[in-house]
Design an enzyme around this catalytic site. Structure first.
Site, PDB file in Angstrom:
ATOM      1  N   CYS A   1       0.819  -1.224   0.000  1.00 41.69           N
ATOM      2  CA  CYS A   1       0.000   0.000   0.000  1.00 41.69           C
ATOM      3  C   CYS A   1       0.850   1.271   0.000  1.00 41.69           C
ATOM      4  O   CYS A   1       0.542   2.225  -0.720  1.00 41.69           O
ATOM      5  CB  CYS A   1      -0.951   0.001   1.187  1.00 41.69           C
ATOM      6  SG  CYS A   1      -0.184  -0.334   2.774  1.00 41.69           S
TER       7      CYS A   1
ATOM      8  N   HIS B   1      -2.793   6.967   3.387  1.00 42.15           N
ATOM      9  CA  HIS B   1      -1.386   7.016   3.773  1.00 42.15           C
ATOM     10  C   HIS B   1      -0.777   8.345   3.312  1.00 42.15           C
ATOM     11  O   HIS B   1      -0.851   8.695   2.136  1.00 42.15           O
ATOM     12  CB  HIS B   1      -0.606   5.883   3.095  1.00 42.15           C
ATOM     13  CG  HIS B   1      -0.882   4.525   3.662  1.00 42.15           C
ATOM     14  ND1 HIS B   1      -1.687   4.292   4.754  1.00 42.15           N
ATOM     15  CD2 HIS B   1      -0.413   3.295   3.291  1.00 42.15           C
ATOM     16  CE1 HIS B   1      -1.710   2.989   5.013  1.00 42.15           C
ATOM     17  NE2 HIS B   1      -0.959   2.369   4.146  1.00 42.15           N
TER      18      HIS B   1
END
Lengths: 366, 366, 366, 366
Positions: free
Chosen positions: B157, B257
């Site tokens: 990710c 993120h």
């Protein structure tokens, strides 16, 4: 020059001021003697003027003191030391007046940090920068003049944590010529009102803190730098000798600034990871050597667990005066990476002010 | 090779599996045909087997499907594409079986990402890496063999967000030879059970995610790297050509993120800040050019507000398939600093899998 | 009386105003025609005047509109309906001026909620209260007068969630004579600036919201109450007929008010738990029957999982226009306990305003 | 019966066990003598067996102790008192063995709380319930038998906070016949692994805690109840004499349970708000009168600020042994509403255990 010292607090109702008062109220060597705030608060009992927001209850020793305006007369006149938690928009003028009136001011404001003849001090790092004012005081006294007022600046909160492990490394292994720091900063550093809005920080991070990156980059070079040959002015490390690159973020943490740093030594080959750890573990700051009341027992806590330091678990080491360093490892770009954690309102703000005053007392400067 | 494709999901009850199902249930080109999970769940209706934890309610198209074991028979046999959200401790064997049975598997697991002949694909970045399997399929078909199964890996990710802005920069300005990334990663990436404990993440950050830094450093070099001259194996950029240094943190954010990065180009002089911004703004990923359903309208959103991107406000751009980049500025150590935000469960995981499948469909590979 | 209606928004730069604009920008029946804010913003393009803080990006249809002062002239003059997100300290005078100028105002401010001739409407609960203004409009038109302006108030956010399940219960099982509600309210209800400080809400709850308990207790009685026999004034339920006791808390949740309620019916014996669930499940609000665009498909979602509703997972039901009720069970003190969750900025504020306008349009009142 | 007492801790590696160890390590009257855990940990040094998750560092006095199995031999045999932080699935058998071996056990587990002859004690509320075991001990000693082992149960965490203000009110104003409590409970009460998942509690509340409402309703009646005429069994208040209705929620707070309560006295007329406040302020718990080391200086802190108590600011009063009560006001349904805050891991769990042991020592029962 011994016994209990009289302390004043400027900006007493603000968040830094409240921290000064809390720390002073428990301190064996200081007594709160004067509290100053804006004209909106002056004339009121402190307990009526303040919106107290600390986990400890408002100390009795402060609650009945009548708040004064921030002028170097009234009770402030008799203070041995004055702590300033003033906002920078008013700190400049007020602190100048206080110093010119012969008072000793320890300020958390940013206004004079870059002045060449004002010490910018992290007390567990560069108390030797106080020598500059010590020399000046001695010199005036030698001339038969009155003891002059002087100002010492507390560093920016994220700078304090950063330079703590750098100092012993530089002392032992020589200059650092490249340094990156990405900070994850707690919200208490922004105060209460308005401070950081809940809507901005819940389930969020804010990748910007106004002026912070510049402060962190610049102050590091002054604090790790030296004094000119006359002993009259500070000489920050020059940009070409030390490249510092900061990226500052606000995160949903109450207290404790975490900093992911990487660094390179100028000397080749660099030390090993174990030598770095040993150096940090063995560092004893001068404030500890002087026996200062608030000085940390262990200045740098080197943590071996792979997921530490963490702000909630590690920020209270040595009452917030100790700095924790973990994940010390080699870096593929520079020499080392590590994570540094420091308590932003203790070693990063009011607490540093108190420890600076303890050093001044130990040196008979107050 | 047209029409609605039959999709299977492995690890269907887990957090990645739930995301695959949610995205498939709204998708015009795919139909959920088979769901696989552990023997504890197999034989049950999906709605009885799953502890559904998404903001959208459990799609009707999935709730009555009987969960099967993760074997390449039953309904899986007829699937045009199988998405794997399996944990890495079981993904290795199962995915191997599926591919050997002639199935097309798109996996979120880490097991085969480093295999030299398995594409590691961020669909808005390096869909051309799919050419390697395309060539193999064509070659087998040309030999008169059956269409072979194959595997495509979704990247980690935090890697996905990082490489999104790097790709257009490298394409335009040449190689990046130094890169640092400090990540502030959301907790959804760790799943639900146990995932990240509330006690570990409330009023806290955790400066460590197991294996993450290595993944981010290594995968970046494969994704930005090339293919050998035979067209049979990937050739990641070598360590001496590109130094990558990562520091990974878990922060109290649900989704999104954030990565504080800095980078240096190999070519001198480097481009200007404005040239970098222009390059990122003008980037149109191949998935968009192919007209893929989920491809972002704007691949990279360049933000000018000084305090953006922020995960809570910017993670949903282009349904989570767009990446936001802000604070693009010069760096005193390398060339540029910037902040990158990407949706970790969309472009960083299940969503990438779906978009890869759309590309496979556009290329008649499923 | 058909086609696209022109909408104005007062307090357009505030948090409620931003929500109005966002909802209107996606609405098939309304067009943003006028935006009003304080003199600090008026004259500027909306995109320059606003500090946009929504997860969706600033709609193009609003960004270039020049903000006006909040006066019933300029573009506001032509508006079919004006939505007010004004703060209560200025809403009183401005809204009065608008109504007196013949405009239709739907207000989120508290100023006129308790006026006997102003409808206080939760559109999924008591749209029949709009009859009072409908009658007045018809009466004026019958007299040959111009269509008069009128005001409809949106209820307090925590009231909206509370009354949603109460209405069908009272309709079916008769009056409720005792009701307790302890609320756990999201921070978005307090706006951005200052809103709720991060220091006040991280790792904390605040057991007080100024004026909220009184609003919740009083508004419930007006909304569930009737109209006098002349059809000219509302008659809230009297305190002796219905005791309502509220305790309001702020919790660290972005959106979604959770309310732990208990209630007793006046009629004995009370219904069974199953009858209560059935009644709630079968409730279809009038806005749905009228086919309003934003009306929820399912007005009340009765949840059977023992740990639901939860704000993060359930607040978006029916785009925030549906209300979730869970844990319906018998109470040892009153008759029933249950947990109610509603989206405070949709059904609890701006969204209700939009749905009220849709009802007005369906009734040819705009 | 004087001097330092030897203490054992069962379930030493768990979250309650860690708290026992932390409190014991700083205690002047106890010494950690034995630590027990599962066979996975036994035989290891405590510092190797535990994943320490407290803000204070692992005490040296515990770190080198070799963990034993939870059997009433080895070092446990010599313990003056054994604190149990065991999970309820194993506590039943183990605690029974310990008591039958003549040991004194103070348990945080729920297993024996409802036993008619086992005291369920909140030490600032009903230490007189210890009389029942005191009588038994004296009786056995009078018969010339050995001092028997016995068990005392610590109450559920949310019960402890609730009954603290109820006790002085009942003592002064007579029985409470109706009581509602809606709790907002901190996550530390659920332990670490798995505890409450971050995904479940960030930007969320969970309106359900398994078994909690029943515990709170039932335990309150035992703690506020009496002893039968033989002095052999406890007689909880009957359901018809006191109706208690609880609704329990988990909120994103680390430590500190907030409870919104309302109550009605059986006697008419009820006291005034001022009389209630005075009664709470003047309450001095027996543990304080006995001079117990950990007893709070002020048992109940009555707060006048309208937005207090708040968990982050008020949970540490009297080191977590004091309970804060605010917003005391009249209720439209029952007599009074108020907000109660207590520290769930101190007065609500391990801390209560320590204070119970201090009472036992003061009474020469250990």
């Amino acid at each position: 020059m011994s016994g209990i010292k009289k302390a004043g607090v400027l900006g007493a109702t603000g968040s830094v001021g409240q921290r000064f008062i809390l720390l002073l109220s428990k301190h064996p060597e200081f007594k709160i003697h004067a509290l100053g705030a804006s004209s909106r608060s002056s004339g009121k009992k402190y307990s009526d003027a303040v919106q107290w927001k600390q986990q400890d209850i408002l100390p009795e020793s402060a609650s009945n003191i009548i708040v004064e305006e921030c002028k170097p007369d009234g009770n402030f006149k008799d203070c041995d030391v004055v702590f300033s938690g003033l906002d920078s928009d008013v700190a400049g003028e007020i602190e100048k007046n206080f110093v010119e009136s012969g008072l000793v001011v320890i300020s958390n404001a940013k206004n004079y940090r870059r002045e060449p003849n004002v010490p910018l001090v992290v007390p567990i790092v560069n108390p030797e920068h106080i020598n500059l004012v010590e020399n000046k005081v001695k010199s005036e006294l030698a001339k038969g003049n009155e003891k002059p007022g002087f100002l010492i600046c507390i560093s920016n909160c994220s700078t304090a944590g950063l330079v703590a492990p750098l100092k012993p490394l530089v002392d032992k292994f020589g200059p650092i010529d490249a340094l990156t720091a990405v900070t994850l900063q707690a919200i208490s550093g922004a105060g209460f009102s308005p401070g950081v809005s809940g809507m901005d920080i819940l389930d969020n991070i804010v990748p910007f803190i106004s002026g912070e990156e510049d402060k962190l980059e610049w102050e590091t070079k002054k604090i790790l730098g030296g004094i000119n040959s006359n002993g009259t002015e500070f000489e920050p490390i020059s940009d070409d000798k030390m490249k510092v690159s900061a990226q500052c973020n606000r995160v949903p943490v109450i207290d404790g600034h975490t900093e992911c740093i990487s660094l390179r030594f100028a000397n080749r080959p660099p030390p090993s990871v174990e030598e770095v750890k040993k150096c940090l573990r063995e560092y004893v700051c001068d404030a500890s050597k002087l026996g200062c009341h608030s000085a940390p027992k262990q200045t740098i806590h080197v943590l071996e667990q792979q997921d530490r330091p963490q702000p909630r678990l590690d920020r209270e080491r040595d009452n917030g005066y100790g700095v924790s360093v973990g994940r010390i490892r080699q870096d593929s770009l520079l020499d080392f990476k590590m994570v540094v954690l420091s308590h932003n309102t203790i070693i990063g703000a009011a607490g540093s002010g108190i420890l600076i005053a303890e050093i001044l007392k130990a040196k008979n400067l107050i």
